[in-house]
Design a protein around this motif. Structure first.
Motif, mmCIF file in Angstrom:
data_model
loop_
_atom_site.group_PDB
_atom_site.id
_atom_site.type_symbol
_atom_site.label_atom_id
_atom_site.label_comp_id
_atom_site.label_asym_id
_atom_site.label_seq_id
_atom_site.Cartn_x
_atom_site.Cartn_y
_atom_site.Cartn_z
ATOM 1 N N ILE A 35 0.840 -1.203 0.000
ATOM 2 C CA ILE A 35 0.000 0.000 0.000
ATOM 3 C C ILE A 35 0.871 1.249 0.000
ATOM 4 O O ILE A 35 1.849 1.347 0.770
ATOM 5 C CB ILE A 35 -0.932 0.016 1.232
ATOM 6 C CG1 ILE A 35 -1.804 -1.248 1.250
ATOM 7 C CG2 ILE A 35 -1.791 1.268 1.261
ATOM 8 C CD1 ILE A 35 -2.645 -1.387 2.498
ATOM 9 N N LYS A 36 0.502 2.206 -0.868
ATOM 10 C CA LYS A 36 1.159 3.515 -0.888
ATOM 11 C C LYS A 36 0.223 4.522 -0.246
ATOM 12 O O LYS A 36 -0.837 4.865 -0.788
ATOM 13 C CB LYS A 36 1.465 3.923 -2.336
ATOM 14 C CG LYS A 36 2.015 5.333 -2.479
ATOM 15 C CD LYS A 36 3.311 5.521 -1.707
ATOM 16 C CE LYS A 36 3.866 6.932 -1.904
ATOM 17 N NZ LYS A 36 5.065 7.186 -1.096
ATOM 18 N N VAL A 37 0.594 5.010 0.943
ATOM 19 C CA VAL A 37 -0.232 5.968 1.677
ATOM 20 C C VAL A 37 0.150 7.371 1.236
ATOM 21 O O VAL A 37 1.343 7.699 1.167
ATOM 22 C CB VAL A 37 -0.030 5.813 3.203
ATOM 23 C CG1 VAL A 37 -0.881 6.829 3.962
ATOM 24 C CG2 VAL A 37 -0.367 4.394 3.644
ATOM 25 N N PRO A 38 -0.831 8.237 0.926
ATOM 26 C CA PRO A 38 -0.529 9.619 0.501
ATOM 27 C C PRO A 38 0.317 10.355 1.546
ATOM 28 O O PRO A 38 0.125 10.200 2.755
ATOM 29 C CB PRO A 38 -1.921 10.259 0.369
ATOM 30 C CG PRO A 38 -2.839 9.107 0.116
ATOM 31 C CD PRO A 38 -2.276 7.962 0.907
ATOM 32 N N ALA A 56 -9.556 -10.198 -0.966
ATOM 33 C CA ALA A 56 -8.302 -9.462 -0.848
ATOM 34 C C ALA A 56 -8.476 -8.014 -1.270
ATOM 35 O O ALA A 56 -7.936 -7.093 -0.643
ATOM 36 C CB ALA A 56 -7.219 -10.137 -1.680
ATOM 37 N N ILE A 57 -9.243 -7.788 -2.338
ATOM 38 C CA ILE A 57 -9.508 -6.421 -2.811
ATOM 39 C C ILE A 57 -10.268 -5.637 -1.746
ATOM 40 O O ILE A 57 -9.950 -4.470 -1.461
ATOM 41 C CB ILE A 57 -10.281 -6.458 -4.138
ATOM 42 C CG1 ILE A 57 -9.387 -7.017 -5.253
ATOM 43 C CG2 ILE A 57 -10.786 -5.060 -4.508
ATOM 44 C CD1 ILE A 57 -10.120 -7.237 -6.564
ATOM 45 N N ALA A 58 -11.290 -6.245 -1.167
ATOM 46 C CA ALA A 58 -12.084 -5.568 -0.129
ATOM 47 C C ALA A 58 -11.223 -5.235 1.083
ATOM 48 O O ALA A 58 -11.306 -4.136 1.659
ATOM 49 C CB ALA A 58 -13.262 -6.459 0.282
ATOM 50 N N THR A 59 -10.384 -6.180 1.483
ATOM 51 C CA THR A 59 -9.509 -5.958 2.638
ATOM 52 C C THR A 59 -8.535 -4.822 2.369
ATOM 53 O O THR A 59 -8.308 -3.946 3.220
ATOM 54 C CB THR A 59 -8.727 -7.239 2.967
ATOM 55 O OG1 THR A 59 -9.660 -8.287 3.304
ATOM 56 C CG2 THR A 59 -7.773 -7.017 4.136
ATOM 57 N N ALA A 60 -7.936 -4.815 1.168
ATOM 58 C CA ALA A 60 -6.967 -3.775 0.818
ATOM 59 C C ALA A 60 -7.619 -2.402 0.754
ATOM 60 O O ALA A 60 -7.025 -1.396 1.163
ATOM 61 C CB ALA A 60 -6.314 -4.123 -0.516
ATOM 62 N N THR A 61 -8.850 -2.343 0.247
ATOM 63 C CA THR A 61 -9.575 -1.072 0.153
ATOM 64 C C THR A 61 -9.819 -0.491 1.546
ATOM 65 O O THR A 61 -9.605 0.706 1.790
ATOM 66 C CB THR A 61 -10.912 -1.271 -0.579
ATOM 67 O OG1 THR A 61 -10.660 -1.796 -1.888
ATOM 68 C CG2 THR A 61 -11.656 0.044 -0.701
ATOM 69 N N ASP A 62 -10.288 -1.354 2.446
ATOM 70 C CA ASP A 62 -10.548 -0.896 3.822
ATOM 71 C C ASP A 62 -9.247 -0.463 4.506
ATOM 72 O O ASP A 62 -9.221 0.544 5.223
ATOM 73 C CB ASP A 62 -11.202 -2.014 4.635
ATOM 74 C CG ASP A 62 -12.625 -2.315 4.175
ATOM 75 O OD1 ASP A 62 -13.208 -1.456 3.478
ATOM 76 O OD2 ASP A 62 -13.133 -3.412 4.494
ATOM 77 N N ALA A 65 -8.028 3.009 3.339
ATOM 78 C CA ALA A 65 -8.830 4.082 3.935
ATOM 79 C C ALA A 65 -8.425 4.310 5.391
ATOM 80 O O ALA A 65 -8.305 5.457 5.857
ATOM 81 C CB ALA A 65 -10.312 3.729 3.838
ATOM 82 N N GLU A 66 -8.185 3.215 6.126
ATOM 83 C CA GLU A 66 -7.795 3.306 7.534
ATOM 84 C C GLU A 66 -6.432 3.989 7.677
ATOM 85 O O GLU A 66 -6.254 4.892 8.512
ATOM 86 C CB GLU A 66 -7.745 1.910 8.144
ATOM 87 C CG GLU A 66 -7.262 1.885 9.590
ATOM 88 C CD GLU A 66 -7.015 0.472 10.092
ATOM 89 O OE1 GLU A 66 -6.350 0.346 11.142
ATOM 90 O OE2 GLU A 66 -7.468 -0.494 9.444
#
Length: 514
Positions: A35-38, A56-62, A65-66
């Motif tokens: 993950i690349k965090v802004p 996996a997509i749902a987990t990565a999306t959440d 955001a966190e």
């Protein structure tokens, strides 16, 4: 070799899902997410913990955001476990020299490994709730009764109360003071985590009150102390009721050292840890202004308080230490005064480990007033320990010595409040003369009550004047018991009446006043 397999970029390239090779070189089933965090350098790599791509997509999306929310609000993105935080916190304290005393450093390390780590260790700090933290006390109090400690005892029955690195003489029910020390340590750890935003809510540990009885270590009264020292001499020589053919030369040396150790502790008030680190170079004598030769002890800063100090011992301690230095096999300036059987790399004796078990065993063997435990138990049925010798010193100084509490606190390396808290029961005895003293009018005269009785007896007609009372008081300042009966109003009044001047010889005329 290809690092990423079955790659999927999502959320505009901010997340990369992939599977990696396992230790056998096979492609794993579980998807990983990079993950690349802004506004943050680098990537955060985590496992999705699923082999299903949609999950996996749902987990990565959440998770994106966190992490983005945490980054914007200043909350650390990584989660610390209790153990990770403790180890980093502990190292910071070492680097800052927060605990100059090795014993204090060892206490934190030992209690972490024994209690804190098993209960909190793998837990993520943000996930530790207040109720969960409070559950520590129930777990801790039952540790040696029905918990982990009970299993340790079952595996090795001799481990309980054994003087080993693993048990530390643990008691089945921890003392109240022990729980308060653990409370203080845990609060330091959780507060530090809160300040560093590794935890998002305050956790304030409160140790339960497990006993309201007075748990102060009992001291010895004069008779008990005389019995103790007499039997200690016989025990050290293995004579009298302590005669035992199994006692060989090494035993006698150890017992002799132990006898001088007990006498030294009772005449200096040192802590056990302070005496343990003493070397002969730390002990000297001096002649005081009162003409007595006294012991001067330089306490190392590597002890409980982390501060060195000079202690003045009782005059008796001079002879004790002179005798022991002559008898000791290790009596050079760099040798430890009180030593064990282990030697260091240079062949010098190391400090003794723990003499408390020997002390308690000896006390129990001393017959005293048909008590089943001899001198072991004191007031409140509390067992005496080596610390009782420190209490004996303080009590004796307060009762028999004309010492100010501030001076005593300085000599013992403690605070005035501690002296007042632990020895408040001594005050009535210490002040017994003051409490029962009746003010004397004169050191050779009568006290106030006796003077009033005489005044009342001598004033039967109720006509004594203030001037006559004054004369009576002055007369009683130097009166003896035999002279009491001679006091009478007529005698008192005779002293207050003006005496007429006699006529000059050879003159028939009355004498005129000048």
């Amino acid at each position: 070799m290809e690092t990423y397999h079955d790659k999927h970029e999502i959320l505009s390239g901010r997340v990369l899902l992939y599977r990696r090779l396992d230790h056998k070189g096979m492609v794993g089933k579980t998807y990983q997410m990079r993950i690349k965090v802004p506004d943050r350098k680098g990537f955060i790599v985590l496992s999705t913990k699923t082999a299903d791509l949609n999950e996996a997509i749902a987990t990565a999306t959440d998770r994106l955001a966190e992490l983005t929310h945490k980054q914007r609000t200043g909350i650390p993105l990584t989660t610390w476990t209790f153990s990770e935080h403790w180890e980093e916190w502990y190292q910071r304290q070492i680097d800052r020299h927060t605990w100059p005393s090795p014993a204090r450093r060892q206490w934190h390390l030992s209690y972490y490994n024994r209690y804190f780590k098993p209960f909190f260790g793998t837990k993520n700090l943000p996930e530790i709730t207040i109720d969960e933290a409070d559950g520590y006390w129930t777990w801790r109090i039952s540790y040696w009764q029905s918990g982990v400690g009970k299993k340790i005892e079952k595996a090795n029955p001799r481990r309980f109360r054994a003087k080993t690195i693993s048990s530390h003489n643990a008691k089945k029910t921890p003392a109240q003071k022990t729980l308060l020390m653990e409370q203080s340590a845990l609060n330091q750890i959780f507060t530090d985590a809160l300040l560093r935003k590794r935890i998002h809510h305050q956790i304030l540990m409160r140790a339960p009150v497990i006993s309201k009885r007075d748990t102060r270590r009992p001291t010895f009264d004069d008779h008990e102390w005389n019995v103790l020292t007499t039997n200690l001499l016989h025990w050290s020589r293995a004579v009298g009721r302590f005669a035992d053919g199994r006692v060989h030369a090494l035993h006698r040396k150890q017992r002799t050292q132990f006898r001088y150790y007990v006498l030294f502790m009772a005449n200096t008030g040192l802590r056990v840890g302070e005496a343990r680190l003493l070397k002969w170079q730390d002990i000297s004598s001096f002649k005081d202004v009162d003409g007595q030769t006294k012991l001067k002890i330089a306490v190392s800063p590597d002890t409980k308080t982390g501060r060195g100090r000079t202690v003045v011992g009782m005059p008796n301690a001079v002879a004790y230490m002179s005798e022991w230095q002559q008898l000791s096999e290790h009596n050079s300036s760099q040798d430890y005064v009180w030593y064990g059987q282990e030697l260091d790399a240079t062949g010098k004796a190391m400090p003794h480990t723990d003499l408390n078990k020997t002390f308690q065993s000896f006390l129990k063997s001393v017959p005293y007033k048909d008590r089943p435990d001899g001198l072991l138990k004191g007031a409140g049925d509390v067992s005496r320990t080596l610390y009782s010798l420190r209490h004996f010193y303080a009590t004796q100084r307060l009762i028999k010595g004309d010492v100010h509490v501030h001076t005593l606190a300085d000599n013992m390396g403690t605070g005035i409040l501690q002296i007042q808290r632990h020895y408040s029961h001594v005050t009535p005895l210490q002040k017994s003369v003051e409490l029962t003293h009746v003010r004397q009018l004169h050191k050779t005269g009568l006290d106030t009550d006796e003077v009033m009785e005489l005044i009342q007896a001598g004033n039967e007609d109720g006509t004594l004047t203030a001037e006559e009372v004054t004369v009576l008081i002055k007369a009683t300042q130097k009166i003896s018991e035999k002279q009491k009966s001679q006091l009478h109003p007529s005698n008192v009044r005779a002293r207050t009446q003006p005496t007429p001047r006699s006529k000059p010889k050879g003159s028939s005329k009355p004498h005129k006043p000048e």
